[in-house]
Design an enzyme around this catalytic site. Structure first.
Site, mmCIF file in Angstrom:
data_model
loop_
_atom_site.group_PDB
_atom_site.id
_atom_site.type_symbol
_atom_site.label_atom_id
_atom_site.label_comp_id
_atom_site.label_asym_id
_atom_site.label_seq_id
_atom_site.Cartn_x
_atom_site.Cartn_y
_atom_site.Cartn_z
ATOM 1 N N SER A 625 93.306 94.165 -60.899
ATOM 2 C CA SER A 625 93.844 93.470 -59.730
ATOM 3 C C SER A 625 94.867 94.388 -59.083
ATOM 4 C CB SER A 625 94.503 92.153 -60.144
ATOM 5 O OG SER A 625 93.563 91.278 -60.722
ATOM 6 N N LYS A 641 97.875 98.918 -59.213
ATOM 7 C CA LYS A 641 96.569 98.520 -59.760
ATOM 8 C C LYS A 641 96.740 98.213 -61.240
ATOM 9 C CE LYS A 641 91.742 100.054 -59.900
ATOM 10 N NZ LYS A 641 90.811 101.115 -59.471
ATOM 11 N N ASP A 749 80.735 105.687 -57.432
ATOM 12 C CA ASP A 749 80.755 104.346 -56.843
ATOM 13 C C ASP A 749 81.280 104.401 -55.403
ATOM 14 O OD1 ASP A 749 82.253 101.116 -57.654
ATOM 15 O OD2 ASP A 749 80.273 101.623 -56.873
#
Length: 845
Positions: A625, A641, A749
């Site tokens: 999160s 983070k 990613d």
């Protein structure tokens, strides 16, 4: 003559009726045929013309292999027509109304389609109408409201839609059985149901009914089973929960299902006033909270209790062990705490025990091995520790054992080989160690073995080759050594083999599943060679030559580890003394960051984010999160983070991101400020990364956000120059990652949500949780790549990843190409328009 069954149902094991998804209606008793009044065919087509059978009154053709259609010319004196459980198609002929003497019509479990004809209204004497499990469509047939003599109406499992007539109960006052389950009905629950005061079975499950259950439902005093599950029925306050008090008048109630609705809050205490005869109670998949419903203690005859997928808290009471008839207990996916009650071992008839995804602590009770009827035991995703009880493998009926995602340790008992009926064994993400028992090869029924993410050592048992029904074998992320048994290649049903990240070596077999690179995962085993060409392993001759050149003398094999251990011991002693002297706790681990990174503690980040408040939450991801904050050392706002270390893979994601970013600097990469590896206020591990804050948000939100202009929503405007600038920025960042002097970094990613924007719309690539450093090592002409199983994002992942290919910069370029197209056509690669062979690339082309 044999008795007419209540509702026709296909034959199945008796215990299937006890499961939550089955309609709460009685099973038909077996009835011997009446040779004087029954005409029965073994298979084929039934008689197409019955016009000449003027004296025929009863025709039973249930449970045959008949096809064709319902005869259009039924005898006028026919009173009973039963065609259930065949293969009859076509439609219901309107001429069926000519059989004016018809009292019972049963055509369930066929392929009958179309609408229910209005002509049925002419069958004024009809008492039984069962048309369930067909392909009927259209609205609720109004003709049925004229059949006031109906005692049984079954329209379940069709494609009927619309609203159910509000006066249904008034028009059909003699109904005893009403099943409308598994259709497309919607609208408020008709309160007129309560006027059919003779109802014994009311099943309206799996529709889209809304509203509340009428508080007058207790007027159905003869009710035996009530099934309202899988609708949108609500109960949010005391008034809307009043129906539970009303049900206390139903003294014959045996089954109640309210599962999969919109029920909220605590279960009222009035639940305990329901009939002592209650056998089935399903409250799962709602929004219920509070402690375990105490009212259930008043139902000693319970066979099934389902409270799964709610928000219940507190401990599970010991008095549950007194329910001597209980066969299924489902408490999955709640927030229950405390120990698993040992009293559950007194439930001698228990078949399923589902306690997974809660917060249970302590040991798995050894006494659960006394449950000699148990077929399924699931306690995965809890906080259990200790050994795996050997007794559970001696239960002769056990078919599924799920113990994954706990803190279980020690060895897996050799007694696992006693579970001859075991089909599924899930032990992933624990701390199990030692050898994998070879006795597991005696469990010939096994289809799924998942032992990954433990610390198993030793060889893969050759006896696994005896598990001829095995479909899934996952042994990844352990410390297994030795070779891959060739016998595994003989398993013809094996669909997935995962041996990632062990210490296996030697030649990989080439037969069976080893020919399928998509289904075989063996990365992270540096000593493997050979195998099928699509596995891209070095040849065994090259591997042997390499090892011979680098083989250490025997004395060094002993001396080097010994020296390392002594050095490590000296270092530990030094650190402990230093800590005692300075009375300090380590607030940041040795992540190999250089001195330019400021040190921050857990308390610093708590203050920076106002206690990680929701008001500062920017977004959440798979492993973490992100919060907005401001630490004292920084003048500007930062993004913190925080990694959710309870999620499998989060630890590796943190390390991967650290490794990728500690030595890289580029204007189009999100700048890392510092890192924190410490413990939180509860003594748990805490890991976080602190980044420069990007006020422009991410590219995904920019592409698909809307503006409210003159009360009309429009896509946010992005100029061509801005899009070009973003594309060039991302390209620069990827070029730097792939060709920087520290070695190639593969992002793995790349997608719009991982591209962040500053105030000047300059793109910054972020989120390196899946990034991999690419390191070449010479085995002839081949290249070895450090990687893990790819878990990128669908639509952006290169096809070779899905086929088991290695991590490569080329795959990043593929993802960049998808992002490039998405930026200019503003369509996601997973948009619903891309189907039937049309992709984003073909669309752009």
């Amino acid at each position: 003559m044999a008795r007419e069954p209540d509702v026709p149902q296909k034959s199945s094991p008796a215990d299937e009726h006890f499961h939550r998804g089955d309609p709460l209606v009685p099973r038909p008793p077996s009835s011997p045929p009446d040779p004087l009044r029954e005409q029965q065919h073994s298979a084929g087509q039934h008689p197409t013309s019955l016009a000449n059978c003027s004296s025929l009154k009863v025709l039973w053709l249930n449970n045959n292999g008949l096809d064709g259609q319902i005869p259009a010319d039924l005898p006028p004196n026919l009173q009973q027509l039963q065609l259930s459980t065949n293969d009859i198609g076509g439609t219901i002929p309107p001429s069926i109304a000519n059989a004016t003497a018809l009292r019972k019509l049963s055509c369930a479990f066929n392929r009958i389609e179309g609408r229910i004809p209005d002509e049925l209204a002419e069958l004024g004497g009809l008492e039984i109408l069962y048309l369930g499990s067909n392909l009927l469509a259209g609205m609720f047939p109004p003709a049925i409201l004229n059949l006031s003599s109906l005692t049984g109406l079954g329209l379940n499992t069709n494609m009927l839609s619309g609203e159910v007539p509000s006066d249904l109960g008034n028009s059909l006052p003699n109904l005893q059985i009403l099943s409308l389950a598994q259709n497309l009905f919607h609208g408020k629950l008709p309160h007129s149901f309560v006027n059919a005061s003779s109802l014994r079975v009311l099943d309206i499950s799996t529709n889209n009914f809304t509203g509340v259950v009428p508080s007058s439902i207790g007027r159905l005093s003869k009710l035996v089973k009530l099934n309202i599950e899988t609708n949108k029925v609500q109960a949010r306050n005391k008034q809307e929960w009043d129906f539970v008090s009303s049900l206390a008048n139903c003294t014959e109630l045996q089954g109640l299902s309210l599962a999969s609705n919109l029920l909220e809050g605590q279960v009222p205490n009035s639940l305990g006033n329901l009939s002592i005869n209650l056998q089935y109670l399903f409250l799962g998949q709602n929004r219920l909270a509070g402690n375990f419903p105490s009212g259930t203690a008043n139902f000693p005859n319970l066979i099934i209790l389902g409270l799964d997928y709610n928000r219940f808290t507190g401990v599970v009471p010991h008095w549950l062990g007194a329910f001597k008839f209980l066969q299924k207990l489902s408490l999955s996916t709640n927030m229950f705490t405390g120990n698993i009650p040992s009293s559950l071992s007194n439930l001698s008839q228990l078949i399923e025990l589902l306690l997974d995804t809660n917060q249970f602590i302590g040991h798995i009770p050894i006494s659960l091995g006394n449950l000699q009827s148990l077929e399924t035991l699931s306690v995965s995703s809890n906080k259990l520790h200790g050994r795996v009880p050997e007794g559970i493998f001696s239960i002769s009926t056990i078919r599924e054992i799920g113990l994954s995602s706990n803190n279980l340790d020690g060895q897996l008992p050799a007694e696992v080989g006693n579970a001859k009926q075991l089909v599924i064994l899930l032990l992933s993400a624990n701390k199990l160690s030692g050898d994998i028992p070879s006795t597991m090869g005696a469990c010939k029924s096994l289809e799924d073995i998942e032992l990954d993410s433990n610390i198993f050592s030793g060889n893969i048992p050759v006896s696994f080759g005896n598990l001829f029904g095995l479909k899934v074998l996952n042994l990844s992320y352990n410390n297994l050594t030795g070779s891959v048994p060739a016998s595994i290649g003989n398993l013809q049903h094996l669909e997935q083999l995962d041996l990632l990240f062990n210490h296996l070596e030697g030649k990989v077999p080439v037969h069976g599943i080893f020919k399928n690179a998509t289904a075989t995962h063996i990365d992270g085993n540096q000593g493997l060679c050979g195998g099928a060409s699509n596995l891209h392993l070095p040849s065994c001759s090259v591997m042997s030559s390499y090892l011979s050149k680098h083989r250490l003398p025997v004395i060094l094999k002993v001396a080097i580890p010994l020296a390392c251990m002594l050095s490590l011991l000296a270092m530990v002693i030094f650190v402990l003394l230093w800590q005692r002297k300075n009375h300090l706790k380590t607030s940041i681990s040795s992540l190999s960051f250089d001195g330019k990174f400021p040190k921050v503690s857990y308390k610093d980040l708590v203050r920076a984010t106002d206690g990680f408040s929701l008001s500062n939450l920017i977004g959440t991801g798979r492993y973490s999160s992100v919060y907005r904050g401001k630490i004292l050392q920084e003048e500007n706002v930062v993004a913190v983070k925080v990694f959710c270390l309870e999620t499998r893979g989060a630890q590796r994601s943190f390390i991967a991101e650290c490794n990728a970013l500690r030595n890289v600097r580029h204007r189009n990469l999100v700048r890392i400020v510092t890192a924190c590896s410490s413990i939180d206020s509860s003594g748990n591990d805490f890991k976080a990364l602190v980044y420069e804050f990007m006020p422009g948000g991410d590219l995904h939100n920019l592409l698909y956000s809307t503006e409210d202009n003159d009360n009309s929503l429009k896509r946010s405007y992005i100029s061509l120059a801005q899009r070009l600038s973003i594309v060039v920025g991302v390209a620069d960042a990827m070029a730097y990652l792939h060709h920087n002097h520290h070695g190639s970094i593969v992002h793995c990613d790349l997608k719009p949500s991982n591209i962040l924007l500053d105030n000047d719309m300059v793109a910054h690539v972020g989120d390196f949780g899946l990034a991999r450093l690419q390191v070449s090592s010479s085995f002839g002409d081949s290249t070895s790549v450090s990687s893990v199983a790819i878990r990128g994002t669908i639509g952006y992942v290169a096809p070779e990843y899905g086929a088991g290919g290695q991590v490569s910069t080329a795959a990043d370029v593929y993802s960049f190409g998808v992002v490039l197209l998405e930026i200019f056509i503003r369509k996601s690669p997973t948009d619903g328009m891309f189907k039937d062979g049309l992709s984003i690339a073909k669309f752009a082309e």
